[in-house]
Design a protein around this motif. Structure first.
Motif, mmCIF file in Angstrom:
data_model
loop_
_atom_site.group_PDB
_atom_site.id
_atom_site.type_symbol
_atom_site.label_atom_id
_atom_site.label_comp_id
_atom_site.label_asym_id
_atom_site.label_seq_id
_atom_site.Cartn_x
_atom_site.Cartn_y
_atom_site.Cartn_z
ATOM 1 N N ARG A 15 26.427 26.698 -14.348
ATOM 2 C CA ARG A 15 26.295 25.877 -13.191
ATOM 3 C C ARG A 15 25.547 24.458 -13.605
ATOM 4 N NH1 ARG A 15 25.348 27.191 -7.904
ATOM 5 N NH2 ARG A 15 24.849 29.279 -8.516
ATOM 6 N N ALA A 16 24.892 24.200 -14.647
ATOM 7 C CA ALA A 16 24.903 22.743 -15.189
ATOM 8 C C ALA A 16 26.102 22.455 -15.583
ATOM 9 C CB ALA A 16 24.164 22.974 -15.880
ATOM 10 N N THR A 17 27.468 23.503 -15.669
ATOM 11 C CA THR A 17 28.136 22.294 -16.920
ATOM 12 C C THR A 17 29.250 22.407 -15.529
ATOM 13 O OG1 THR A 17 28.604 23.878 -18.547
ATOM 14 C CG2 THR A 17 30.478 23.268 -18.682
ATOM 15 N N ARG A 18 29.478 23.143 -14.919
ATOM 16 C CA ARG A 18 30.288 22.730 -13.469
ATOM 17 C C ARG A 18 29.784 21.346 -12.909
ATOM 18 N NH1 ARG A 18 30.845 23.318 -8.186
ATOM 19 N NH2 ARG A 18 32.395 24.289 -7.568
ATOM 20 N N ASP A 19 28.629 21.095 -13.015
ATOM 21 C CA ASP A 19 28.146 20.095 -11.393
ATOM 22 C C ASP A 19 28.210 19.130 -12.847
ATOM 23 O OD1 ASP A 19 26.680 21.914 -9.827
ATOM 24 O OD2 ASP A 19 24.890 21.100 -10.453
ATOM 25 N N ARG A 20 28.465 19.391 -14.041
ATOM 26 C CA ARG A 20 28.494 18.038 -15.278
ATOM 27 C C ARG A 20 30.079 17.351 -14.291
ATOM 28 N NH1 ARG A 20 27.858 19.509 -19.746
ATOM 29 N NH2 ARG A 20 29.555 20.216 -20.882
ATOM 30 N N ILE A 21 30.824 18.475 -14.291
ATOM 31 C CA ILE A 21 32.387 17.900 -14.646
ATOM 32 C C ILE A 21 32.313 17.271 -13.183
ATOM 33 C CG2 ILE A 21 34.619 19.252 -14.322
ATOM 34 C CD1 ILE A 21 33.525 21.310 -16.371
ATOM 35 N N VAL A 22 31.558 18.117 -12.275
ATOM 36 C CA VAL A 22 32.462 17.315 -10.614
ATOM 37 C C VAL A 22 31.607 16.318 -10.485
ATOM 38 C CG1 VAL A 22 31.560 17.671 -8.122
ATOM 39 C CG2 VAL A 22 32.366 19.747 -9.601
ATOM 40 N N ALA A 23 30.950 15.988 -11.184
ATOM 41 C CA ALA A 23 29.686 14.308 -11.041
ATOM 42 C C ALA A 23 30.829 13.564 -11.818
ATOM 43 C CB ALA A 23 28.239 14.561 -11.669
ATOM 44 N N ALA A 24 31.201 13.636 -12.997
ATOM 45 C CA ALA A 24 32.155 12.932 -14.335
ATOM 46 C C ALA A 24 33.415 13.039 -13.088
ATOM 47 C CB ALA A 24 32.349 13.574 -15.490
ATOM 48 N N ALA A 25 33.966 13.580 -12.996
ATOM 49 C CA ALA A 25 35.017 13.552 -11.788
ATOM 50 C C ALA A 25 34.867 12.228 -11.039
ATOM 51 C CB ALA A 25 35.946 15.346 -11.845
ATOM 52 N N ALA A 26 34.209 12.687 -10.402
ATOM 53 C CA ALA A 26 33.885 11.550 -9.073
ATOM 54 C C ALA A 26 33.538 10.482 -9.249
ATOM 55 C CB ALA A 26 32.453 12.079 -8.334
ATOM 56 N N ALA A 27 32.808 9.801 -10.041
ATOM 57 C CA ALA A 27 32.132 8.636 -10.941
ATOM 58 C C ALA A 27 33.772 8.202 -11.360
ATOM 59 C CB ALA A 27 30.852 8.698 -12.047
ATOM 60 N N VAL A 28 34.461 9.100 -12.356
ATOM 61 C CA VAL A 28 36.101 8.935 -12.583
ATOM 62 C C VAL A 28 37.331 8.127 -11.573
ATOM 63 C CG1 VAL A 28 37.947 9.354 -14.397
ATOM 64 C CG2 VAL A 28 36.125 9.248 -15.007
ATOM 65 N N MET A 29 37.292 9.321 -10.367
ATOM 66 C CA MET A 29 38.145 9.380 -9.550
ATOM 67 C C MET A 29 37.470 8.133 -8.277
ATOM 68 S SD MET A 29 38.652 13.309 -8.374
ATOM 69 C CE MET A 29 39.708 14.315 -9.328
ATOM 70 N N TYR A 30 36.224 7.609 -7.975
ATOM 71 C CA TYR A 30 35.860 6.692 -7.697
ATOM 72 C C TYR A 30 36.319 4.967 -8.494
ATOM 73 C CZ TYR A 30 32.401 3.811 -5.240
ATOM 74 O OH TYR A 30 32.047 2.323 -4.243
ATOM 75 N N GLU A 31 36.016 5.354 -9.679
ATOM 76 C CA GLU A 31 36.697 4.257 -10.072
ATOM 77 C C GLU A 31 38.150 4.355 -10.306
ATOM 78 O OE1 GLU A 31 34.552 1.252 -11.745
ATOM 79 O OE2 GLU A 31 32.966 2.483 -10.898
ATOM 80 N N GLN A 32 38.843 4.857 -10.427
ATOM 81 C CA GLN A 32 40.399 5.193 -10.958
ATOM 82 C C GLN A 32 41.160 5.437 -9.626
ATOM 83 O OE1 GLN A 32 39.537 5.324 -15.612
ATOM 84 N NE2 GLN A 32 41.461 6.782 -14.234
ATOM 85 N N GLY A 33 40.608 6.033 -8.738
ATOM 86 C CA GLY A 33 41.390 6.922 -7.738
ATOM 87 C C GLY A 33 42.038 7.818 -8.133
ATOM 88 N N VAL A 34 41.651 8.702 -7.754
ATOM 89 C CA VAL A 34 41.993 10.149 -7.815
ATOM 90 C C VAL A 34 43.084 10.197 -8.778
ATOM 91 C CG1 VAL A 34 42.745 12.757 -6.707
ATOM 92 C CG2 VAL A 34 41.342 11.295 -5.368
#
Length: 207
Positions: A15-34
């Motif tokens: 769960r911690a790994t999954r949460d880390r992936i989601v948080a990282a993806a959210a940050a990158v997508m916020y900066e660069q777009g989906v």
């Protein structure tokens, strides 16, 4: 198998790994777009070494995007929740306005609304994403409406005040103000539109 089913069956480490992936993806997508975010971008940001580890938790990019929408919705509403839970007076509305404005200054007026950014990019292209984004907005609108209904029940707003209309208009004004903040790099328009909406609500205060 849905991502939510997978999540329920994860170990604490998983769960911690999954949460880390989601948080990282959210940050990158916020900066660069989906569309501008690649699998490699997400792996690097999440410090995950293999694509297979990513796909262990998410069947494809669309399912990851769904998780990002949930994450950003909780992030936005979580920040505002202490204020939204008692958004039942003009003083509370003004404190909520001030918190939103201060948050934009802290970000140097960059980025706009995390939910709005996703909505602008995904609503026409991904029906599932649009549905989830609409649900997030509905939560936000509902929290505002609950506060206005409480004011009306206490007699602080007259019977002619339409809590549904006012809450939707306030949220819509906020979204437009955040877009203008992102474009102008100042909060002048955001403050103006929120002040205008609070004044409109104040017009329903009994004299």
């Amino acid at each position: 198998m849905s991502s939510s089913t997978k999540t329920r069956r994860l170990t604490a480490k998983g769960r911690a790994t999954r949460d880390r992936i989601v948080a990282a993806a959210a940050a990158v997508m916020y900066e660069q777009g989906v569309a501008g975010t690649s699998t490699e971008d997400i792996l690097t940001a999440a410090q995950v070494t293999s694509p297979s580890q990513l796909y262990h938790y998410f069947a494809d990019k669309k399912s990851l995007v769904q998780a990002v929408i949930e994450y950003q919705t909780e992030h936005v509403l979580g920040f505002q929740r202490p204020l939204l839970q008692r958004l039942d007076s003009f003083e509370a509305l003004e404190a909520w306005r001030d918190a939103i404005v201060l948050a934009q200054h802290a970000r140097r007026c960059k980025g706009g609304c995390p939910i709005g950014s996703l909505a602008a990019e995904l609503s026409d292209a991904d029906p599932q994403a649009r549905t989830r984004l609409a649900a997030g907005y509905a939560q936000w609108e509902g929290a505002i409406r609950d506060g206005l209904v409480s004011m009306q029940e206490r007699g602080e707003l007259d019977e002619e005040a339409d809590a549904d209309d006012l809450s939707l208009a306030l949220l819509t004004a906020l979204q437009g103000g955040l877009l203008m903040t992102q474009t102008r790099r100042d909060t002048v328009a955001l403050e103006a539109v929120l002040n205008a909406m609070i004044d409109r609500i104040r017009c329903h205060a009994p004299t």
